[in-house]
Design an enzyme around this catalytic site. Structure first.
Site, PDB file in Angstrom:
ATOM      1  N   CYS A 196      13.699  10.747   6.424  1.00 14.11           N
ATOM      2  CA  CYS A 196      13.648  10.428   7.861  1.00 14.11           C
ATOM      3  C   CYS A 196      15.010  10.676   8.468  1.00 14.11           C
ATOM      4  CB  CYS A 196      13.287   8.976   8.077  1.00 14.11           C
ATOM      5  SG  CYS A 196      11.792   8.529   7.266  1.00 14.11           S
ATOM      6  N   GLY A 230       2.252   5.543  13.023  1.00 16.87           N
ATOM      7  CA  GLY A 230       2.992   4.363  13.473  1.00 16.87           C
ATOM      8  C   GLY A 230       2.446   3.817  14.780  1.00 16.87           C
ATOM      9  N   LYS A 246       0.870  -1.182   0.000  1.00 16.67           N
ATOM     10  CA  LYS A 246       0.000   0.000   0.000  1.00 16.67           C
ATOM     11  C   LYS A 246       0.908   1.233   0.000  1.00 16.67           C
ATOM     12  CE  LYS A 246      -2.656   3.327   1.935  1.00 16.67           C
ATOM     13  NZ  LYS A 246      -2.107   4.572   1.367  1.00 16.67           N
ATOM     14  N   GLU A 293       9.979  16.923  14.609  1.00 16.83           N
ATOM     15  CA  GLU A 293      10.311  16.654  13.208  1.00 16.83           C
ATOM     16  C   GLU A 293       9.531  17.603  12.296  1.00 16.83           C
ATOM     17  OE1 GLU A 293       8.977  12.946  11.284  1.00 16.83           O
ATOM     18  OE2 GLU A 293      10.992  12.767  10.465  1.00 16.83           O
ATOM     19  N   GLU A 344       9.354   2.315  11.139  1.00 11.25           N
ATOM     20  CA  GLU A 344      10.449   3.263  10.921  1.00 11.25           C
ATOM     21  C   GLU A 344       9.796   4.625  10.853  1.00 11.25           C
ATOM     22  OE1 GLU A 344      12.772   5.672   9.919  1.00 11.25           O
ATOM     23  OE2 GLU A 344      12.806   4.914   7.857  1.00 11.25           O
TER      24      GLU A 344
END
Ligand code: UN1
Length: 501
Positions: free
Chosen positions: A285, A234, A176, A385, A251
């Site tokens: 990332c 996540g 996906k 982030e 991750e």
């Protein structure tokens, strides 16, 4: 002349199919051009794909691992042949510069070649038994059909990492991809199809996170999930997978620091910071989003950095001369500009950038000027982030202080130190809380033959993609005892130390 926009389908059981679902468009983030339309796959289609993967599992697991690896090698050859075409598609759909678009494809080639070899290794162990005429060994077994949920920032490489490891391990996949880069996913799957994976071994569904993503994680036939994306999604994936009691690889981003010690080679440091912070427009990332500078060189570093950031050529990434492209979408642009606003409100010092670029061709895309803020350590720009071309610079008193700042975030993916002093370098290798530490190189640019992943909220399940560890996400260990003594032997009970006959 009206050019028709190509309509893509979903890939189930070895066939491209039309979907019953509504359609969405994918666009070039530099120009706004529509590149194709894709289906929002339905719940029924998700069930169909999971069923196809389940049906393919038995034959695929019994296909010898070296043969599974050979198909990946075949795919790698096709990727090599199509590298230029596919690299351009990455650049066109995602917005990274052409060298990086090609690099994205190269990463698939590298990993497929690497992991194909795992088909001929996939080592287990033989272990002595405490009893005579008995042998003990371990072998890797595939977990079953797996779901791979992939982001837009490495639209070929990350599907490549996940699928290469799953496929060689013997697990059929349902992929996906992110709804920002379905075209890359379709092209990726076309290559796997051309390589000749048996029907049902590779399946791909585009669609929403709530129907396809959640549906995959919760589906009873999907036995492991590998997810790369944001922490909040996540967390949700982790919770759902936990309820179903399956393996999950996560991750989840970073706030990666470069520490610049006072003995750092400044030229080298600047090259590294520019690539780490503004490569892929900061949308990795692993991107360098914090530069932690020793107080002695702080002012000089700020000056140089501002100068370098202002010289960076921003533009359409398909132009070879461009050094930084747009961010990937309107949503990304909004998020990054929001953070810039937060920086302003919290009185961080804006050194350069901090605006959406306007005028001419910029008006068609999502261009943000390379941005550098001088930030204090507890400010949001120092901790959260951003995933865009925004670098936060922090001042450190000494090495200990720099490491304390580096470790003060909830993430732990990549990290780096620039120094020529072995003592600082080795202490950083041990003390930086991250899955990866670079010495005299930026935080980006991991190679596929080594483990990739993080700690803390970046990688709570401890899995590592790439490297030999890639197999762990998709296999479990089976321990086997073979007793060829011809009689019942009892571990822990028959404790006679010597063989007497
Ligand atoms: C990511 O951004 O999720 O190390 C992956 C790097 C690349 C992979 C980044 N090889 O920067």
């Amino acid at each position: 002349m009206t050019s028709t926009v190509q309509e893509y389908g979903i890939f189930i059981g070895g066939k491209w199919q039309k979907s019953e679902g509504k359609r969405f468009e994918t666009r070039n983030p530099a120009t706004g051009e529509i590149l194709g339309t894709f289906p929002l796959a339905t719940k029924d289609e998700l069930n169909e794909a999971a069923r196809a993967a389940k049906d393919a599992f038995d034959k695929w697991r019994r296909t010898p691992a070296p043969r599974r690896g050979e198909l990946l090698l075949d795919a790698a050859r096709i990727f090599r042949r199509k590298k230029e075409e596919l690299g351009r598609i990455v650049t066109t759909e995602m917005g990274k510069v052409l060298a990086e678009g090609r690099g994205d494809v190269q990463e698939v080639i590298d990993f497929f070649e690497y992991v194909a070899g795992e088909g001929r290794r996939m080592f287990g162990e033989t272990v002595p038994s405490e009893l005579p005429n008995k042998m003990c060994l371990t072998v890797r077994m595939p977990v079953g059909p797996v779901g791979l949920i992939t982001p837009w920032n490495f639209p070929m490489a990350i599907p490549g990492w996940k699928s290469g490891a799953a496929l060689v391990a013997g697990c059929p996949i349902v992929l996906k991809p992110s709804s920002l880069t379905p075209l890359c996913a379709a092209k990726f799957v076309e290559v796997l199809d051309e390589a000749g994976f048996p029907p049902g071994v590779v399946n791909m569904l585009t669609g929403t996170g709530s129907v396809v993503g959640d549906g995959l994680v919760a589906h009873p036939d999907i036995r492991a999930i590998s997810f790369t994306g944001g922490v909040e999604t996540g967390r949700h994936v982790y919770e759902t997978a936990a309820r179903k009691m399956i393996k999950v690889g996560l991750e989840l981003g970073g706030k990666n620091p470069i520490i610049a010690m006072d003995d750092a080679d400044l030229e080298l440091l600047m090259d590294g910071v520019m690539f780490g912070a503004f490569g892929t427009a900061g949308q990795r990332c692993t991107a360098t989003s914090r530069l932690i500078v020793h107080q002695k060189i702080y002012d000089q570093v700020l000056d140089e950095l501002t100068d370098r950031a202002e010289k960076l050529r921003v533009g359409n990434p398909i132009d070879e001369r461009t050094e930084m492209g747009p961010v990937a979408s309107a949503e990304q642009e909004r998020k990054v500009l929001e953070y810039i606003e937060i920086g302003r409100k919290e009185a961080d010092t804006l050194l350069t950038g901090g605006t959406k670029l306007r005028g001419g061709a910029f008006d068609k895309g999502f261009f943000i000027a390379p941005t550098v803020f001088a930030v204090e350590r507890r400010k949001r720009l120092a901790l959260e982030e951003i995933f865009g071309p925004v670098l936060s610079v922090l001042k450190a008193k000494d090495f200990e202080d720099a490491v304390a700042i580096a470790n003060s975030v909830k993430y732990g993916l990549s990290s780096s130190i620039y120094t020529d002093d072995l003592r600082w370098a080795f202490r950083a290798m041990h003390e930086l809380e991250a899955g990866i530490t670079y010495v005299n190189a930026p935080t980006i640019g991991a190679e596929v033959q080594l483990p990739f992943g993080g700690i803390k909220e970046t990688g709570p399940t401890g899995t590592r993609e790439a490297g030999p560890t890639a197999l762990d996400e998709f296999t479990y260990w089976k321990t086997i005892y073979v007793d060829y003594s011809g009689r019942l032997q009892r571990a822990q009970i028959d404790t006679d130390r010597l063989v007497r006959e």
